[in-house]
Design a protein around this motif. Structure first.
Motif, PDB file in Angstrom:
ATOM      1  N   LYS A   1     -11.541   6.877  -4.143  1.00 22.23           N
ATOM      2  CA  LYS A   1     -11.339   5.613  -3.425  1.00 22.23           C
ATOM      3  C   LYS A   1      -9.879   5.190  -3.446  1.00 22.23           C
ATOM      4  N   PRO A   2      -9.358   4.757  -2.281  1.00 25.73           N
ATOM      5  CA  PRO A   2      -7.953   4.331  -2.272  1.00 25.73           C
ATOM      6  C   PRO A   2      -7.725   3.044  -3.066  1.00 25.73           C
ATOM      7  N   VAL A   3      -6.713   3.074  -3.910  1.00 30.33           N
ATOM      8  CA  VAL A   3      -6.330   1.897  -4.702  1.00 30.33           C
ATOM      9  C   VAL A   3      -4.814   1.792  -4.705  1.00 30.33           C
ATOM     10  N   LYS A   4      -4.318   0.598  -5.036  1.00 23.45           N
ATOM     11  CA  LYS A   4      -2.873   0.384  -5.115  1.00 23.45           C
ATOM     12  C   LYS A   4      -2.418   0.671  -6.543  1.00 23.45           C
TER      13      LYS A   4
ATOM     14  N   MET B   1      -8.429   7.112  -6.414  1.00 21.64           N
ATOM     15  CA  MET B   1      -8.923   7.149  -7.794  1.00 21.64           C
ATOM     16  C   MET B   1     -10.419   7.379  -7.690  1.00 21.64           C
TER      17      MET B   1
ATOM     18  N   VAL C   1      -5.442   6.955   2.821  1.00 20.05           N
ATOM     19  CA  VAL C   1      -6.479   6.057   3.328  1.00 20.05           C
ATOM     20  C   VAL C   1      -7.208   6.730   4.490  1.00 20.05           C
TER      21      VAL C   1
ATOM     22  N   THR D   1      -0.403   3.767  -2.611  1.00 21.67           N
ATOM     23  CA  THR D   1      -1.822   4.158  -2.565  1.00 21.67           C
ATOM     24  C   THR D   1      -2.075   5.556  -3.131  1.00 21.67           C
TER      25      THR D   1
ATOM     26  N   GLY E   1       0.783  -1.238   0.000  1.00 23.67           N
ATOM     27  CA  GLY E   1       0.000   0.000   0.000  1.00 23.67           C
ATOM     28  C   GLY E   1       0.814   1.287   0.000  1.00 23.67           C
TER      29      GLY E   1
ATOM     30  N   ALA F   1      -9.608  -0.002   8.082  1.00 23.71           N
ATOM     31  CA  ALA F   1      -9.375   0.811   6.880  1.00 23.71           C
ATOM     32  C   ALA F   1      -7.917   0.740   6.420  1.00 23.71           C
TER      33      ALA F   1
END
Lengths: 287, 159
Positions: free
Chosen positions: B54-57, B51, B108, B48, B45, B127
């Motif tokens: 929303k959190p994305v890797k 997007m 996050v 992070t 992460g 979270a």
């Protein structure tokens, strides 16, 4: 790390995606959330020549109940399943245990099902609840029962030219409950052992339908059919669940590995089956 | 292929190879190096980004998949008034040691408190469960996220 070179087709409709797949042939792969495929491509264990991105296709992101089924579109992310009010039993129990919160924001339920990773969670859950995989090919749509769909490690009976467009999961009409108990070393790791349970009760309180499936203890997600047969027609009880747990333990053929010994994993199957069925029964009795 | 990503409010149009990962695009093409590459295998992460909120890797998203989306990196947290509450809380509560995981933890955290004004310990830990801190400084990370939440709640109550 980065993947080897590929051509990217961004499909705008299911028809366009299926056509692109037919054109690409064996070297083509569909891309939804990509949370398994992209890591595999980066490690060069997967090297598709053409990637067909389905993320822009409208209408595939709904999760809802209709006609007695929970319908899950191909672009429903794991996080959408967690947040949905339409889920039930084992589906609702398993969703928060899939991968980690960030991966759940991208990865899709249908993608996991199609990927057929033997250590994946969803196929066990669906083997327990029952489900149809809806596939679209050049000649139209067909439904494949999940038991027929899961064929082996990373192998399904999906045709080369077919796209999984959705899942149809029967919603129990009477009292029902389910659970998914997963032992993992850390959030986001594969299951060391996981057990999916699903029970439906009739008016007398006897079990009218039962589903039980295991993750990570066989070369493929395993439906424990003899335990399911044992449970149906019986009143839920601790003794009955202990008997089912013995059948589940016998159906498991885990291997010694970094996550633990085979004997210990079999014992976890036994314990989780007892606990999982008890939790499912309790939920059903309260429903 | 031609893509346009709105990064921290500015449109960035580029011609990328399909195999370009979002994290590499952000770091090398756009030049924002606050987004880190840690494990590069979807575990830690450190990469992070948000997007569309929303959190994305970002090591596991193709830049091409982010075409047309709004991406927020750690550089985008600060506002015209100064640091984002999550940034000042991480500073005040010592929510970092080496700092490598910090951009991901803060993004996050910011995404969590946007949805949950008063997250419990368990909710914060849940979270951030996809983000690893190799210094194991989780206690203060959790505390900092809760401090930020309390400050945001306080300032919105006061206004």
């Amino acid at each position: 790390m980065f993947p080897s070179r590929f051509d990217l087709v961004v499909a705008q409709s299911v028809g366009e995606a299926v056509e692109a797949k037919a054109d690409a042939g064996e070297g083509g792969r569909f891309l939804a959330g990509g949370q398994s495929l992209i890591p595999m491509m980066k490690m060069r264990v997967a090297f598709p020549e053409t990637l067909i991105d389905i993320n822009r296709i409208a209408g595939l992101d709904a999760i809802e109940q209709s006609n007695g089924h929970l319908q899950v579109g191909a672009l429903v992310r794991h996080a959408d399943v967690v947040a949905s009010d339409a889920t039930f039993g084992a589906i609702a129990a398993a969703a928060p245990w899939v991968a980690d919160p960030l991966v759940r924001n991208r990865g899709t339920m249908c993608g996991s099902v199609a990927h057929c990773d033997p250590e994946g969670d969803w196929n066990s859950v669906l083997l327990a609840t029952g489900a149809d995989v809806v596939a679209q090919g050049p000649n139209g749509e067909r439904s494949i029962s999940i038991a027929d769909f899961v064929d082996g490690a990373f192998t399904s009976t999906l045709g080369e030219d077919e796209l999984v467009v959705g899942l149809r999961i029967p919603v129990p009409s009477g009292r029902s409950g389910g659970s998914y108990l997963k032992l993992e070393r850390k959030v986001g790791d594969y299951a060391t052992v996981a057990v999916a349970s699903h029970l439906e009760l009739d008016d007398s309180g006897a079990i009218s339908a039962a589903g039980l499936a295991l993750t990570s203890v066989n070369p493929i997600n395993t439906k424990v059919a003899d335990a399911e047969a044992l449970l149906v027609g019986q009143q839920p009880s601790e003794d009955l669940f202990a008997e089912a747990a013995e059948l589940a333990a016998a159906a498991a053929e885990p291997r010694d590995d970094v996550r633990g010994t085979a004997a210990w994993k079999r014992q976890v199957v036994r314990t989780y089956t007892k606990r999982g069925l008890a939790a499912a029964a309790q939920q059903a009795e309260g429903s | 292929m031609e893509i346009t990503i709105t990064i921290n409010g500015s449109d960035h149009a580029s011609d990328v190879e399909p195999r370009t990962l979002l994290v590499d695009h952000i770091r090398r093409t756009v030049g924002l190096t606050g987004t880190h590459v840690g494990c590069d295998t979807t575990s830690c992460g450190a990469c992070t980004v948000l997007m569309d909120g929303k959190p994305v890797k970002a090591c596991t998203v193709l830049a091409a998949q982010a075409d047309g989306t709004e991406v927020t990196t750690v550089e985008g947290l600060k506002t015209a008034d100064g640091l984002h509450p999550i940034q000042s809380a991480f500073t005040d509560d010592h929510g970092l040691q080496c700092g490598f995981c910090t951009p991901g933890m803060m993004l996050v955290g910011a995404s969590l408190i946007a949805e949950n004004a008063d997250p419990s310990d368990d909710e914060v830990r849940w979270a951030i469960s996809g983000n690893l801190c190799r210094c194991t400084g989780y206690i203060n990370i959790v505390k900092a996220i809760q401090t930020a939440a309390a400050r945001v709640a306080e300032s919105s109550n006061g206004s």
